[in-house]
Design an enzyme around this catalytic site. Structure first.
Site, PDB file in Angstrom:
ATOM      1  N   LYS A 163       0.854  -1.204   0.000  1.00 59.54           N
ATOM      2  CA  LYS A 163       0.000   0.000   0.000  1.00 59.54           C
ATOM      3  C   LYS A 163       0.884   1.246   0.000  1.00 59.54           C
ATOM      4  O   LYS A 163       1.879   1.319   0.729  1.00 59.54           O
ATOM      5  CB  LYS A 163      -0.919  -0.017   1.226  1.00 59.54           C
ATOM      6  CG  LYS A 163      -1.995  -1.075   1.134  1.00 59.54           C
ATOM      7  CD  LYS A 163      -3.021  -0.731   0.056  1.00 59.54           C
ATOM      8  CE  LYS A 163      -4.039  -1.839  -0.112  1.00 59.54           C
ATOM      9  NZ  LYS A 163      -4.980  -1.560  -1.197  1.00 59.54           N
ATOM     10  N   ASP A 193       0.036  -0.218  -4.503  1.00 65.74           N
ATOM     11  CA  ASP A 193      -1.368   0.188  -4.714  1.00 65.74           C
ATOM     12  C   ASP A 193      -1.643   1.521  -4.018  1.00 65.74           C
ATOM     13  O   ASP A 193      -1.564   1.621  -2.793  1.00 65.74           O
ATOM     14  CB  ASP A 193      -2.289  -0.896  -4.128  1.00 65.74           C
ATOM     15  CG  ASP A 193      -3.760  -0.631  -4.408  1.00 65.74           C
ATOM     16  OD1 ASP A 193      -4.074   0.308  -5.171  1.00 65.74           O
ATOM     17  OD2 ASP A 193      -4.605  -1.374  -3.859  1.00 65.74           O
ATOM     18  N   GLU A 218      -0.514  -0.328  -9.121  1.00 63.60           N
ATOM     19  CA  GLU A 218      -1.952  -0.563  -9.061  1.00 63.60           C
ATOM     20  C   GLU A 218      -2.689   0.744  -8.815  1.00 63.60           C
ATOM     21  O   GLU A 218      -2.366   1.485  -7.881  1.00 63.60           O
ATOM     22  CB  GLU A 218      -2.291  -1.563  -7.937  1.00 63.60           C
ATOM     23  CG  GLU A 218      -3.802  -1.790  -7.788  1.00 63.60           C
ATOM     24  CD  GLU A 218      -4.183  -2.882  -6.791  1.00 63.60           C
ATOM     25  OE1 GLU A 218      -3.311  -3.692  -6.421  1.00 63.60           O
ATOM     26  OE2 GLU A 218      -5.357  -2.919  -6.392  1.00 63.60           O
ATOM     27  N   ASP A 241      -7.981  -1.455 -10.381  1.00 67.24           N
ATOM     28  CA  ASP A 241      -8.899  -1.969  -9.355  1.00 67.24           C
ATOM     29  C   ASP A 241     -10.172  -1.120  -9.372  1.00 67.24           C
ATOM     30  O   ASP A 241     -11.169  -1.489 -10.012  1.00 67.24           O
ATOM     31  CB  ASP A 241      -8.203  -1.959  -7.987  1.00 67.24           C
ATOM     32  CG  ASP A 241      -9.048  -2.579  -6.887  1.00 67.24           C
ATOM     33  OD1 ASP A 241     -10.238  -2.840  -7.103  1.00 67.24           O
ATOM     34  OD2 ASP A 241      -8.518  -2.806  -5.774  1.00 67.24           O
ATOM     35  N   LYS A 265     -13.753  -7.626  -7.717  1.00 65.86           N
ATOM     36  CA  LYS A 265     -14.265  -7.690  -6.344  1.00 65.86           C
ATOM     37  C   LYS A 265     -15.770  -7.914  -6.390  1.00 65.86           C
ATOM     38  O   LYS A 265     -16.491  -7.211  -7.108  1.00 65.86           O
ATOM     39  CB  LYS A 265     -13.961  -6.377  -5.611  1.00 65.86           C
ATOM     40  CG  LYS A 265     -12.480  -6.143  -5.306  1.00 65.86           C
ATOM     41  CD  LYS A 265     -12.293  -4.812  -4.586  1.00 65.86           C
ATOM     42  CE  LYS A 265     -11.023  -4.765  -3.779  1.00 65.86           C
ATOM     43  NZ  LYS A 265      -9.804  -4.501  -4.526  1.00 65.86           N
TER      44      LYS A 265
END
Ligand code: 0XW
Ligand code: MG
Length: 367
Positions: A163, A193, A218, A241, A265
């Site tokens: 992250k 990400d 990401e 994403d 997701k």
């Protein structure tokens, strides 16, 4: 078979390590909504949705009123063949994919139980015995993230999501990627990400500073255009994403040339029915997939593992054991990671036994 009763619970899930993301988003204790559809035959199907606050156009408090609104479509309906009910729900109430995702999971659980089959058998058949997991590392100090990566590596993990952007310091993000990359050595997949939290400028600076390394980026920026700009300016592979949330946006990501991989997701796309179509599209496009959900415990994890297990290995980059990151466990017999991999439950339907004692009292019962 007819749906005779809808029960809804709110369960607080606490992250084992508080999870920090860009843009001030934090995942400490989150509210997970659990649904059970009871039928007139005695079969019950389970679903779960756990939105992360401020993360997607979704919030836990929105689930109960949307379920109540859609109840006339569900009560009295035959749950077999979830796509038929999803079609009616989509006509009755547009959007609200996160609420629909927990209903859809419960419908698939019922359909598979009625067929006396594990759910993966209805989603494409068992294509993999077990699947690779990634390990997500909260955005803290670079050396702490490197230590977490090394710990996970020692447990067998070989894919790492780093992250970025929680402190809005692009040079710290460079250090995060460099140190995690060094901690796990050559070979494992490492990706950073931002969860939409970077400007194209700063993501490009980070990407160019690590361009000599084997790194994937990401979702650096909110818009697809900015993500595509970063992909072109850095030449680093990219996973989308938040920008990849339905068939049209997946096609757009592919056409923009910045979707080497995509996160699918359940609650973002609207459940297994919609996600299976996106999975099949990604297979055709050659896009590598992460099959997962936003957050959640064992019911969500079981559902996504059935879809992951029914996805050919050539298209599945990884999957996610969300139940590993939070407590309490909603189904103690749910699958757990082993040597960086995980297998779906083996029983019929979702194949897990929900521990109703941890759910408490339902917040809503409709019949
Ligand atoms: C949704 N998250 C914050 C949780 C999962 O671990 C993955 C991550 C993401 O945004 O990719
Ligand atoms: Mg992401």
């Amino acid at each position: 078979m007819k749906i005779a009763r809808i029960s809804l619970w709110s369960v607080r899930l606490t992250s084992h390590d508080t999870y920090y993301m860009a843009g001030g988003k934090t995942c400490d204790t989150t509210e997970s909504m659990v649904i059970r559809l009871d039928t007139d035959t005695g079969l019950s199907g389970w679903g779960e949705v756990c939105p992360i606050p401020h993360y997607l156009p979704a919030y836990a408090e929105g689930v109960a009123p949307a379920v109540k609104y859609m109840a006339p479509v569900l009560l009295g309906a035959d749950p077999i063949g979830p796509e038929a009910i999803m079609e009616r729900m989509n006509a009755f109430l547009q959007c609200h994919p996160y609420t629909k995702s927990c209903i859809d999971t419960a419908l698939w659980d019922l359909t598979a139980q009625a067929a006396n089959l594990p759910l993966y058998a209805l989603l494409g058949g068992r294509q993999q015995q077990d699947m690779p997991l990634y390990h997500s590392i909260t955005c803290v100090a670079p050396e702490d993230m490197a230590a977490m990566a090394r710990d996970a590596y020692d447990q067998g993990m070989r894919q790492f999501q780093v992250k970025l952007g929680a402190d809005d310091d692009w040079q710290a993000d460079v250090a995060r990627l460099v140190q995690v990359r060094a901690a796990v050595g050559d070979g494992p997949l490492v990706y950073g990400d931002w969860n939409c939290g970077s400007s194209a400028l700063n993501a490009t600076r980070v990407g160019r500073a690590v361009a000599h390394l084997d790194i994937m980026l990401e979702q650096p920026c909110r818009t697809l255009e900015d993500c595509a700009h970063v992909r072109a300016a850095t030449s680093l592979p990219m996973k989308l994403d938040e920008s990849a949330h339905d068939i049209a946006s997946i096609i757009a990501g592919h056409q923009a040339g910045c979707m080497d991989a995509a996160a699918l997701k359940l609650s973002k796309i609207g459940g297994l029915s919609a996600m299976r179509a996106c999975r099949d599209l990604c297979l055709s496009l050659g896009t590598q997939m992460c099959v997962e959900d936003t957050w959640g415990s064992d019911i969500t994890t079981a559902a996504l593992l059935h879809l992951a297990a029914s996805t050919p290995a050539r298209g599945l980059m990884n999957t996610c054991d969300l139940s590993h990151y939070v407590g309490p466990r909603l189904a103690p017999d749910g699958p757990t990671r082993s040597n960086g991999r995980i297998a779906p439950p083996e029983g019929i339907g979702l194949g897990i036994t929900v521990n109703e004692a941890v759910l408490g009292t339902p917040i809503m019962i409709l019949d």
